[in-house]
Enzyme design. Structure first.
Site, PDB file in Angstrom:
ATOM      1  N   CYS A 136      -2.391  -6.086   1.001  1.00  0.00           N
ATOM      2  CA  CYS A 136      -3.233  -6.714  -0.017  1.00  0.00           C
ATOM      3  C   CYS A 136      -4.624  -6.145   0.203  1.00  0.00           C
ATOM      4  O   CYS A 136      -5.302  -6.495   1.172  1.00  0.00           O
ATOM      5  CB  CYS A 136      -3.244  -8.239   0.125  1.00  0.00           C
ATOM      6  SG  CYS A 136      -4.317  -9.045  -1.093  1.00  0.00           S
ATOM      7  N   CYS A 196      -7.790  -8.949  -0.487  1.00  0.00           N
ATOM      8  CA  CYS A 196      -7.909 -10.227   0.243  1.00  0.00           C
ATOM      9  C   CYS A 196      -6.753 -10.335   1.222  1.00  0.00           C
ATOM     10  O   CYS A 196      -6.632  -9.504   2.114  1.00  0.00           O
ATOM     11  CB  CYS A 196      -8.001 -11.404  -0.709  1.00  0.00           C
ATOM     12  SG  CYS A 196      -6.803 -11.386  -2.071  1.00  0.00           S
ATOM     13  N   SER A 197      -5.909 -11.331   1.062  1.00  0.00           N
ATOM     14  CA  SER A 197      -4.791 -11.477   2.001  1.00  0.00           C
ATOM     15  C   SER A 197      -3.608 -12.162   1.328  1.00  0.00           C
ATOM     16  O   SER A 197      -2.973 -13.032   1.918  1.00  0.00           O
ATOM     17  CB  SER A 197      -5.232 -12.264   3.233  1.00  0.00           C
ATOM     18  OG  SER A 197      -5.762 -13.526   2.855  1.00  0.00           O
ATOM     19  N   CYS A 198      -3.325 -11.787   0.087  1.00  0.00           N
ATOM     20  CA  CYS A 198      -2.191 -12.372  -0.617  1.00  0.00           C
ATOM     21  C   CYS A 198      -0.907 -12.086   0.164  1.00  0.00           C
ATOM     22  O   CYS A 198      -0.660 -10.953   0.582  1.00  0.00           O
ATOM     23  CB  CYS A 198      -2.092 -11.790  -2.024  1.00  0.00           C
ATOM     24  SG  CYS A 198      -3.500 -12.238  -3.080  1.00  0.00           S
TER      25      CYS A 198
END
Length: 208
Positions: free
Chosen positions: A106, A109-111
């Site tokens: 990702c 961000c940190s999906c």
């Protein structure tokens, strides 16, 4: 809020800050042992969370019709096993083959697909991984101890708030006759992100 690429930042940073503040208060008051907290997080990050995804992969390895449904509509197929919900509303499964290896990242961000993989590892959220996985995927894999054949194509999939990915690793050799439970024991979190392979039978889930 979405950026121009349609890639929405998750709410995780705000939640993480609140959790950290609460954790600090509880630790300072002596209500919580930091070592115990670390053990709990590790359990959900590595042991419990990814077991859901491992069951999905093992099912795909043993059931051709389920595999087809998984690759066609992952959200629905995963839901058949009772897994779904927040952070897993729109899933896509990508299958590794001898000629193509899939890697999930990702970049903004940190999906991450919580329903099937649990909590995201720290390195998945790091700026270094998020940038280098796209720029130098082969180098990143080598740092994880995974060296692929030169003619293996590496395809990088960028998760978003709209889409989360699950890698279906190749089934290890010499696992004919293994039950789904035994096969699931060979599926690691890293193999479902793409930075690793499924374990060989001698390292776990060996047929009894």
């Amino acid at each position: 809020m979405n950026d121009k690429s349609g890639h929405a930042h998750s709410e995780l940073p705000e939640v993480a800050l609140r959790v950290r503040a609460l954790e600090t208060i509880l630790v300072d008051k002596g209500y919580v042992d930091p070592a115990a907290l670390d053990a709990i997080v590790e359990t959900y990050e590595i042991k419990i969370g990814p077991r859901n995804g491992a069951r999905v992969v093992a099912k795909a390895w043993t059931d051709a019709r389920f595999r087809e449904r998984l690759l066609t509509n992952a959200t629905s197929a995963i839901g058949e096993l009772g897994f779904g919900g927040r952070q897993g509303e729109h899933m896509v499964a990508v299958e590794n083959t001898p000629k193509q290896h899939n890697l999930i990242v990702c970049t903004l961000c940190s999906c991450y697909p919580w329903p099937v993989l649990g909590l995201p590892p720290v390195w998945y959220k790091s700026p270094a991984y998020r940038s280098r996985a796209v720029l130098d995927p082969r180098g990143v894999l080598a740092e994880f101890g995974l060296t692929l054949a030169a003619d293996t194509e590496i395809r990088v999939w960028d998760s978003t708030a709209e889409l989360r990915y699950l890698v279906v690793p190749m089934r290890p050799e010499k696992t004919d006759g293994f039950s789904e439970e035994q096969l699931a024991a060979l599926v690691t979190r890293d193999s479902m992100i793409g930075v690793g392979l499924a374990l060989s039978p001698q390292f776990g889930g060996e047929k009894s």
